[in-house]
Enzyme design. Structure first.
Site, PDB file in Angstrom:
ATOM      1  N   ASP A 185       8.205 -24.971 -53.200  1.00 56.07           N
ATOM      2  CA  ASP A 185       7.763 -25.950 -52.206  1.00 56.07           C
ATOM      3  C   ASP A 185       8.575 -25.735 -50.923  1.00 56.07           C
ATOM      4  O   ASP A 185       9.480 -26.502 -50.596  1.00 56.07           O
ATOM      5  CB  ASP A 185       7.994 -27.359 -52.783  1.00 56.07           C
ATOM      6  CG  ASP A 185       7.525 -28.458 -51.860  1.00 56.07           C
ATOM      7  OD1 ASP A 185       6.598 -28.217 -51.071  1.00 56.07           O
ATOM      8  OD2 ASP A 185       8.096 -29.567 -51.939  1.00 56.07           O
ATOM      9  N   HIS A 215      19.369 -33.121 -57.795  1.00 60.75           N
ATOM     10  CA  HIS A 215      18.851 -32.856 -56.454  1.00 60.75           C
ATOM     11  C   HIS A 215      18.821 -34.145 -55.620  1.00 60.75           C
ATOM     12  O   HIS A 215      19.278 -34.170 -54.476  1.00 60.75           O
ATOM     13  CB  HIS A 215      17.454 -32.252 -56.552  1.00 60.75           C
ATOM     14  CG  HIS A 215      16.744 -32.106 -55.242  1.00 60.75           C
ATOM     15  ND1 HIS A 215      17.101 -31.168 -54.296  1.00 60.75           N
ATOM     16  CD2 HIS A 215      15.691 -32.789 -54.708  1.00 60.75           C
ATOM     17  CE1 HIS A 215      16.293 -31.273 -53.240  1.00 60.75           C
ATOM     18  NE2 HIS A 215      15.440 -32.246 -53.469  1.00 60.75           N
TER      19      HIS A 215
END
Lengths: 424, 424
Positions: B230, B131
């Site tokens: 999130d 990521h």
């Protein structure tokens, strides 16, 4: 805006308690800040108000029903105002309630102060353009003030668990740092430990998730203000903070003063809030006529340093700088409106830090990073010592007060913390 | 490390409750995750364990004395292990306690689940190097992975107040954004709304301020794991995040699954934790033999999207990607050791987010930002729809499970949230 000056601010009011009438006290009857205390080691926290050298127990005085500060804080503003008036009347010279109120007093020297409330979330802002510019120059000489600064009240989330009350001491943090000339990090005690002069803003009324708070209502959601020291490990910060912001460089300890000075008490010290000519005006959601007219608060702030040598010599310390909260670039109301514009919910007892409050002039830096120009120019103290950053045993004391012609000076008490050596 | 495989993991164990023996259930008797529920609108929260399609009320079953999840979480590890064993024994087929345990069951369809505990502080990490690299390329094409990444388990503080339990819906956030070709920001609804596939790690035993937790003890301070979304407003983030990190782009809402799968339940799914050849080894405070041998946890993760059109057509949604928590660059123990190395105190119920868990392969991005290459390449769904970012009415569902030859598959339930239109 909480700017109504009323009978509780009358400079001629005197208290039935002599120490509250001492011109040097931070806590005359015009102030009445709220805090939590306990008188025995294991006792529960009580809710009190500072008056002269005493604490008034609000439950024993019959002003509140229980000792839950967060419940008191979340009351609507008119209920909070009524409590302020009841306390003011009960403590006045000649008050018919003098007797029950006197029996609810205890000397400040006999109590232990706690954090003023249970803090849910803590957010730190960055409202001083002078701090942002000076520090920005050190981290990004080519680009000191980022393009978003004059549009966005920059803030980030902080750590609530490690916020301590004035009087705390803490071990110098250890962690990773990287020297500019090294390829790999080192591990050890922080070598650039710093304080940050801030105010802490406490939330009163919560909002529901999804419901933004407009500028016009923002101050209804604010309880009061204390002094706040956001200790910072500059060398750890420099290595860790990209791309997601400061973390271990900040969360080892923060220090709050124990007394929340209410917005009601601060009403006489409000000032017009204007931006320098040529700066963009705030976007509509951050702007209001009342904010322009009275958004700023005139709070004088000071940082004092007491080194071990000063302590040994019996000196209470040396003042390092002064600044004023009215020089901040964003107001309390703007912090509230911005924080909730996306629907984020605030809760009673949440804390906002203002960010380091540096003034416009040289020598008004709110941190050693600024005063020592990033550690390049040690500051010289009156006793011949020098400092670039904090040394073990150093005690930092923040002070704050408000004064204005025709009004009684009110103070914030002190916010004091001491650096201990790193743990092995 | 919590890696002891014991009788509670025996794949041949069956429950007195048929639904727990269904091969498709997330909650066989080998799992026993903890959550809070209430059965009436205004009732207090009870502490329960999921078993098949039921919840076991731990107080009514006589396993705990009260319904305070945070108190249960902070128990020492051996006490928590004893509770797990008592529940496992009580729910087994042929258990002498079958009767009292059965009387403490209630159908999951009849209860409302709450957040699994009271969350004090929430910290979000950034543990997926895949990521960090993919996103880094978009924000900093010349410098995708910052020099600190392989040394520092990057983390930052998040907002606890706006964490919601699975099933929540929230209004699309509004805020400031700035187009690359504009000099000034615009104000309005987020146009690049995204999810982030994460796990949430819950703290059990607290540490005292100043006291670091070494790697060898780190997992004693961890209670369990849930799924965590999130949600992120990418356009708001891009404008606000320098220099102090994401703020309003993250704190409008986060979503947690209701069940905490304990580290004890996850013991059979531990894996060796190795770094790619050529990468630096962790500094000593982030390293231990046990962490190398068993630091990783093999959790399969999935993101599903259900658009309004799919819902209308009766479809439960489409899987967008899969990844595995074992591909994270930093382990649970390393997060705990790093977070406390400077003395920061953790409390029972604190939450760590793992950061977005993307896998190494194309198509394994844990967010739309990655899957759509920053919005440049829309993803095509099976029903012909496309997405770059989330649209109003979209529901995102995270799922997770563990499976290994010789063991019973255990699951995490789901973490589901829906985007509503922005409020006017």
């Amino acid at each position: 805006m909480t700017t109504n000056v009323d009978g509780t601010h009358d400079a001629t009011l005197t208290s039935c308690l002599d120490s509250a009438n001492d011109p040097a006290t931070d806590f005359p009857i015009q102030n009445l800040p709220f805090g939590r205390y306990r008188s025995e080691e294991d006792g529960a926290w009580s809710v009190g108000v500072a008056i002269g050298d005493q604490v008034l127990d609000l439950r024993r005085a019959g002003v509140v029903q229980n000792s839950q500060m967060n419940q008191l804080m979340r009351l609507p503003r008119d209920a909070r105002q009524a409590i302020r008036e009841a306390i003011s009347e009960g403590l006045r010279r000649g008050s018919p309630q003098e007797k029950p109120f006197r029996s609810a007093l205890i000397a400040q020297t006999e109590v232990q102060m706690g954090l003023p409330c249970e803090i849910g979330d803590y957010t730190d802002f960055y409202t001083s353009v002078h701090h942002a510019t000076t520090v920005g120059k050190q981290f990004r000489p080519d680009n000191p003030l980022l393009p978003n600064y004059k549009w966005v009240p920059i803030g980030y989330h902080g750590r609530a668990s490690s916020i301590c009350v004035s009087g705390n001491s803490f071990a110098r943090p250890v962690g990773q740092t990287k020297a500019p000339n090294s390829d790999i990090p080192a591990f050890g005690p922080c070598a650039r430990l710093d304080y940050e002069l801030e105010i802490g803003v406490f939330i009163s009324r919560p909002n529901i998730l999804g419901e933004r708070i407009p500028m016009a209502a923002a101050e209804d959601h604010v309880f009061g203000i204390a002094l706040f020291n956001d200790w910072s490990a500059r060398d750890i910060q420099g290595w860790e903070y990209q791309p997601l912001g400061p973390f271990l460089s900040k969360n080892f300890a923060s220090t709050l003063s124990p007394w929340m000075v209410t917005l009601e008490a601060l009403a006489p010290y409000r000032k017009a809030f204007t931006r320098p000519e040529g700066d963009p005006q705030p976007l509509p959601y951050l702007d209001s006529p009342a904010n322009r007219a009275m958004g700023a608060i005139d709070i004088e702030l000071e940082v004092w340093l007491q080194t071990p040598a000063m302590q040994k010599a019996g000196s209470a310390g040396e003042r390092l700088m002064r600044s004023n909260y009215a020089d901040a670039y964003w107001t309390v109301a703007q912090m509230v409106a911005h924080h909730t514009v996306n629907g984020c919910n605030l809760r009673a007892g949440d804390l906002f830090g203002s960010g380091t409050l540096s003034g416009p002039d040289a020598g008004q830096g709110g941190s050693l990073l600024e005063l020592s120009d990033g550690g390049k120019r040690p500051i010289r103290l009156a006793n011949g010592e020098t400092r670039t950053f904090l040394e073990d045993g150093d005690t930092v004391i923040l002070r704050g007060y408000c004064q204005r012609e025709g009004f009684r000076r009110i103070g914030f008490g002190e916010c004091r913390g001491t650096v201990l050596p790193a743990r092995p």
